[in-house]
Design an enzyme around this catalytic site. Structure first.
Site, mmCIF file in Angstrom:
data_model
loop_
_atom_site.group_PDB
_atom_site.id
_atom_site.type_symbol
_atom_site.label_atom_id
_atom_site.label_comp_id
_atom_site.label_asym_id
_atom_site.label_seq_id
_atom_site.Cartn_x
_atom_site.Cartn_y
_atom_site.Cartn_z
ATOM 1 N N SER A 12 -5.047 12.072 0.741
ATOM 2 C CA SER A 12 -5.593 10.709 0.822
ATOM 3 C C SER A 12 -4.441 9.717 0.904
ATOM 4 O O SER A 12 -3.613 9.637 -0.008
ATOM 5 C CB SER A 12 -6.428 10.402 -0.421
ATOM 6 O OG SER A 12 -6.582 8.991 -0.525
ATOM 7 N N HIS A 37 -7.359 11.920 4.907
ATOM 8 C CA HIS A 37 -8.468 11.217 4.267
ATOM 9 C C HIS A 37 -8.104 9.736 4.099
ATOM 10 O O HIS A 37 -7.050 9.402 3.556
ATOM 11 C CB HIS A 37 -8.729 11.866 2.906
ATOM 12 C CG HIS A 37 -9.922 11.353 2.180
ATOM 13 N ND1 HIS A 37 -11.212 11.773 2.440
ATOM 14 C CD2 HIS A 37 -10.038 10.436 1.179
ATOM 15 C CE1 HIS A 37 -12.058 11.167 1.622
ATOM 16 N NE2 HIS A 37 -11.374 10.338 0.851
ATOM 17 N N ASP A 39 -9.330 6.122 2.636
ATOM 18 C CA ASP A 39 -10.236 5.503 1.673
ATOM 19 C C ASP A 39 -10.382 4.011 1.941
ATOM 20 O O ASP A 39 -9.424 3.258 1.816
ATOM 21 C CB ASP A 39 -9.687 5.705 0.254
ATOM 22 C CG ASP A 39 -9.888 7.127 -0.228
ATOM 23 O OD1 ASP A 39 -11.031 7.631 -0.128
ATOM 24 O OD2 ASP A 39 -8.916 7.749 -0.687
ATOM 25 N N MET A 41 -12.133 0.553 0.824
ATOM 26 C CA MET A 41 -12.743 -0.067 -0.368
ATOM 27 C C MET A 41 -12.906 -1.562 -0.140
ATOM 28 O O MET A 41 -12.007 -2.205 0.403
ATOM 29 C CB MET A 41 -11.855 0.147 -1.578
ATOM 30 C CG MET A 41 -11.586 1.606 -1.875
ATOM 31 S SD MET A 41 -10.473 1.757 -3.273
ATOM 32 C CE MET A 41 -10.391 3.544 -3.416
ATOM 33 N N HIS A 70 -13.614 7.601 4.570
ATOM 34 C CA HIS A 70 -14.527 7.531 3.427
ATOM 35 C C HIS A 70 -14.797 6.058 3.120
ATOM 36 O O HIS A 70 -13.925 5.366 2.593
ATOM 37 C CB HIS A 70 -13.856 8.244 2.243
ATOM 38 C CG HIS A 70 -14.607 8.162 0.958
ATOM 39 N ND1 HIS A 70 -14.019 8.462 -0.259
ATOM 40 C CD2 HIS A 70 -15.890 7.827 0.679
ATOM 41 C CE1 HIS A 70 -14.910 8.319 -1.223
ATOM 42 N NE2 HIS A 70 -16.053 7.923 -0.684
ATOM 43 N N MET A 72 -16.189 3.250 1.059
ATOM 44 C CA MET A 72 -16.711 2.822 -0.241
ATOM 45 C C MET A 72 -17.026 1.337 -0.103
ATOM 46 O O MET A 72 -16.370 0.472 -0.697
ATOM 47 C CB MET A 72 -15.660 3.096 -1.332
ATOM 48 C CG MET A 72 -15.527 4.581 -1.635
ATOM 49 S SD MET A 72 -13.987 4.980 -2.481
ATOM 50 C CE MET A 72 -12.929 5.213 -1.075
ATOM 51 N N MET A 141 -18.019 13.266 -5.256
ATOM 52 C CA MET A 141 -17.006 12.507 -5.989
ATOM 53 C C MET A 141 -16.805 13.140 -7.362
ATOM 54 O O MET A 141 -17.761 13.310 -8.128
ATOM 55 C CB MET A 141 -17.435 11.041 -6.172
ATOM 56 C CG MET A 141 -17.576 10.231 -4.886
ATOM 57 S SD MET A 141 -16.105 10.210 -3.837
ATOM 58 C CE MET A 141 -14.862 9.548 -4.940
ATOM 59 N N ASP A 176 -13.632 15.013 -3.864
ATOM 60 C CA ASP A 176 -12.761 13.836 -3.819
ATOM 61 C C ASP A 176 -12.543 13.268 -5.216
ATOM 62 O O ASP A 176 -13.463 12.735 -5.828
ATOM 63 C CB ASP A 176 -13.393 12.778 -2.903
ATOM 64 C CG ASP A 176 -12.432 11.651 -2.593
ATOM 65 O OD1 ASP A 176 -11.261 11.725 -3.001
ATOM 66 O OD2 ASP A 176 -12.864 10.689 -1.927
HETATM 67 C C1 DX5 Z 1 -11.266 7.488 -5.005
HETATM 68 C C2 DX5 Z 1 -10.886 7.897 -3.596
HETATM 69 C C3 DX5 Z 1 -10.103 9.163 -3.552
HETATM 70 C C4 DX5 Z 1 -8.776 9.039 -4.218
HETATM 71 C C5 DX5 Z 1 -8.268 10.399 -4.577
HETATM 72 O O1 DX5 Z 1 -11.949 6.302 -4.977
HETATM 73 O O2 DX5 Z 1 -12.058 8.098 -2.822
HETATM 74 O O3 DX5 Z 1 -9.974 9.661 -2.243
HETATM 75 O O4 DX5 Z 1 -7.825 8.389 -3.433
HETATM 76 O O5 DX5 Z 1 -7.097 10.216 -5.287
HETATM 77 P P1 DX5 Z 1 -6.586 11.288 -6.337
HETATM 78 O O6 DX5 Z 1 -6.421 12.566 -5.592
HETATM 79 O O7 DX5 Z 1 -5.312 10.682 -6.815
HETATM 80 O O8 DX5 Z 1 -7.646 11.381 -7.410
HETATM 81 ZN ZN ZN Z 2 -11.966 9.224 -0.836
#
Ligand code: DX5
Ligand code: ZN
Length: 225
Positions: A12, A37, A39, A41, A70, A72, A141, A176
């Site tokens: 990620s 990956h 992320d 947000m 992904h 969010m 998750m 994840d």
């Molecule tokens: C959490 C994200 C994950 C996160 C994983 O909100 O969706 O993808 O970056 O990070 P680690 O592997 O550090 O838990």
């Molecule tokens: Zn993620």
């Protein structure tokens, strides 16, 4: 993207150096990463803001494998086209992000990427009962989304339940949050095939170390499959 249940490690980039994303992507891909990956947000669905479609489009040319996006974000529907155009190979929305999950999934399907659904820790596998034929990936998750570097919440029962629901359909199970060489075997044994790892990979000091950390997670997971 050919379907397989082999273990895939998806670093990620949330944990990467944002000032050097192109290089950070190449460094993990050249050292064993299977997917990248990304992320996204929005500071509303989750209490943090990360990056949007412009950054996805900017890093896309650096990705040779799979850009796994992904989302969010809530609402998601009005942004799906932008992420598809930015080059997402897999586009994942949260089941909790809106009232019309089926519509969001159909929309992603029409746009072209593989269709993913993410489930927060409190959300049961059963919410997917009536959309299981519409999806290519379930993201389980194992932390509450919003931040990297949190500790792993065991969700192996949920993974096993999803395996039963999926049967022989070509649907990936992605984990994840909090994936490490210690937690990877637990979820691999339960049936997961895509392991997202942010801090456990990007904590490495250089590209060679990213490679060693990816390999450690993969070997730990493969011992259980
Ligand atoms: C959490 C994200 C994950 C996160 C994983 O909100 O969706 O993808 O970056 O990070 P680690 O592997 O550090 O838990
Ligand atoms: Zn993620």
């Amino acid at each position: 993207m050919e379907f397989s249940r082999d273990i895939k490690i998806a670093p990620s980039i949330l944990a990467a150096d944002f000032a050097a994303l192109g290089q950070e992507v190449r460094d993990v891909e050249d050292n064993g990463a299977d997917w990248i990956h990304v992320d996204v947000m929005d500071g509303h669905f989750v209490p943090n803001i990360s990056l949007g479609p412009a950054i996805c489009a900017a890093i896309r040319p650096h990705i040779k494998t799979v850009m796994d996006v992904h989302l969010m974000i809530s609402p998601a529907d009005q942004y799906l086209e932008a992420f598809a155009k930015a080059g997402a190979d897999v586009l994942t929305v949260h089941a909790e992000a809106g009232p019309h999950l089926h519509r969001s999934l159909q929309y992603i399907r029409d746009l072209g990427p593989k269709v993913g659904v993410a489930l927060n820790p409190a959300t049961p596998a059963d919410v997917l009962e009536h959309v299981i034929d519409e999806i290519d990936l379930v993201c389980v998750m194992t932390v509450n989304p919003g931040f990297g570097g949190q500790s792993f919440l065991p969700m192996m029962d949920k993974v096993r339940r999803l395996c039963e629901m999926i049967g022989d359909r070509p649907v990936h199970i992605e984990i994840d949050g909090g994936v490490t060489p210690e937690t990877a075997p637990l979820v691999a044994a339960a049936g997961a095939d895509v392991l997202v790892a942010g801090s456990a990979v990007y904590k490495g000091a250089d590209a060679a170390e990213y490679g060693r950390l990816i390999k450690e997670i993969r070997s730990a997971a493969e011992r259980e499959t």
